[in-house]
Design an enzyme around this catalytic site. Structure first.
Site, mmCIF file in Angstrom:
data_model
loop_
_atom_site.group_PDB
_atom_site.id
_atom_site.type_symbol
_atom_site.label_atom_id
_atom_site.label_comp_id
_atom_site.label_asym_id
_atom_site.label_seq_id
_atom_site.Cartn_x
_atom_site.Cartn_y
_atom_site.Cartn_z
ATOM 1 N N LYS A 193 0.898 -0.638 -0.181
ATOM 2 C CA LYS A 193 0.342 0.284 -0.478
ATOM 3 C C LYS A 193 0.653 1.256 -0.385
ATOM 4 O O LYS A 193 0.622 2.524 -0.176
ATOM 5 C CB LYS A 193 -1.184 0.051 1.247
ATOM 6 C CG LYS A 193 -2.205 -0.899 0.890
ATOM 7 C CD LYS A 193 -2.538 -1.134 1.712
ATOM 8 C CE LYS A 193 -3.691 -2.352 1.895
ATOM 9 N NZ LYS A 193 -4.336 -3.394 3.729
ATOM 10 N N GLN B 93 -4.991 -1.544 9.600
ATOM 11 C CA GLN B 93 -5.272 -2.907 8.417
ATOM 12 C C GLN B 93 -5.755 -4.106 9.549
ATOM 13 O O GLN B 93 -5.400 -4.343 10.626
ATOM 14 C CB GLN B 93 -3.236 -3.356 8.318
ATOM 15 C CG GLN B 93 -3.185 -4.596 8.007
ATOM 16 C CD GLN B 93 -3.414 -4.027 6.346
ATOM 17 O OE1 GLN B 93 -3.592 -3.895 5.683
ATOM 18 N NE2 GLN B 93 -4.283 -5.970 6.300
ATOM 19 N N ASP C 210 -11.550 2.398 3.152
ATOM 20 C CA ASP C 210 -11.625 0.408 3.454
ATOM 21 C C ASP C 210 -12.912 0.105 2.933
ATOM 22 O O ASP C 210 -13.876 -0.375 2.977
ATOM 23 C CB ASP C 210 -11.372 0.148 4.189
ATOM 24 C CG ASP C 210 -10.017 -0.921 4.608
ATOM 25 O OD1 ASP C 210 -9.444 -1.103 2.845
ATOM 26 O OD2 ASP C 210 -9.768 -1.661 5.354
#
Ligand code: NDP
Length: 283
Positions: free
Chosen positions: A52, A96, A119
């Site tokens: 990322k 994460q 997300d």
């Protein structure tokens, strides 16, 4: 022979387009910025976070990484999220997953400002996806939609079967297919006669988490087969949820693992971060 849907190539194209877009945005004083938080030492998560960060560089997106020790308390994590919610240079926040067991995932997700939730896991964004009026689409299902587009098959009116009903893949995937007028069936561990369902699919998405679970004889001739699965085998190799060798003989188009859905997920995260910069600018 099935057409290979190369996520690696499609994602590179998307990241190039995003780079041009970020340059234009920066000229208008809009600077996309992503904060990635990782708690603990999970090796797979470390790889994902590195990917990322690298993608941010490729797209000209500013990024901050917060690598917190395993023993970080929930309060400490929530304090950091609150700080980032108010930080001007940060348009997107990603924690994460999975987080260590002593931290409640749901509380963490709900602490992120929905306008910075790149997300798209916050219930506000989940609800918006359901309604069909959304800023962010969860990255993996969004990447799958791009690969279906790449296959040249129009979703409208097609039989779409999604195997898996998780909140991060299966359920939002089904909604996105529905929004594009697919006729959608969601299968899961209690589904009876799974092969009969999967064999009906013009578009089959496998997000099960079991290596080689979908075999060639469960697939309709000419179907588009998207393999979301990422399973680490004892020999350390990655393997999908679809048995590629038998599936490619039947499918019209198919994704490889690795190099299929995986890179698309990261590209879609970048897209959401750029979108977040615009959303936050306009509030
Ligand atoms: P989950 O474990 O959360 O969900 C798996 C789903 O598969 C569940 O809905 C489960 O059903 C269903 N399932 C399990 N066994 C069967 C069975 N025998 N028959 C039919 N359905 C079954 O996994 P995720 O959705 O998080 O991930 C799925 C896969 O995708 C994993 O391999 C993961 O690593 C990968 N992944 C890849 C990403 C990428 O970027 N490419 C991103 C995210 C995930 P039930 O609900 O009934 O238990």
């Amino acid at each position: 022979m099935a057409k290979l849907l190369m996520g690696k190539e499609v994602s590179a194209r998307i990241k190039n387009e995003l780079r041009e877009e970020t340059e234009k945005l920066k000229a208008r004083g809009i600077n996309p910025g992503l904060a990635v938080i990782i708690v603990g030492e999970d090796p797979a998560s470390q790889v994902y976070v590195r990917n990322k960060e690298r993608a941010c560089e490729e797209c000209g997106i500013y990024s901050e990484k917060y690598a917190l020790p395993e023993e970080t308390t929930q309060e400490e994590l929530l304090r950091l999220i609150d700080e980032l919610n108010h930080k001007e240079c940060i348009s997107g926040i990603l924690v994460q997953l999975p987080v260590p067991k002593h931290i409640d995932e749901k509380t963490v997700i709900e602490a992120i400002d929905p306008k910075k939730d790149v997300d798209a896991f916050h219930p506000v964004n989940v609800g918006k996806i359901m309604v069909g009026n959304y800023d962010f689409v969860p990255c993996t299902p969004a990447g799958v939609m791009e690969l279906i587009k790449e296959s040249g098959v129009d979703v409208s009116g097609k039989e779409c079967v999604v195997v898996g009903r998780s909140n991060i893949v299966g359920k939002p995937q089904a909604m996105l297919l529905l929004h594009q007028n697919g006729t959608v069936t969601i299968c899961h561990s209690r589904t009876k006669d799974l092969a009969e369902k999967t064999k009906r699919a013009d578009i089959l998405v496998a997000a099960v988490g079991i290596p080689n679970f979908i075999k060639g004889d469960m697939i309709k001739e000419g179907a588009v087969v998207i393999d979301v699965g990422i399973n680490r085998m004892p020999d350390k190799k990655l393997c999908g949820d679809v048995e590629f060798e038998t599936a490619e003989k039947v499918a019209g188009a198919i994704t490889p693992v690795p190099g299929g859905v995986g890179p698309m997920t990261v590209a879609m995260l970048m897209k959401n971060t750029v979108r977040a910069a615009m959303v936050n600018k306009s509030r």
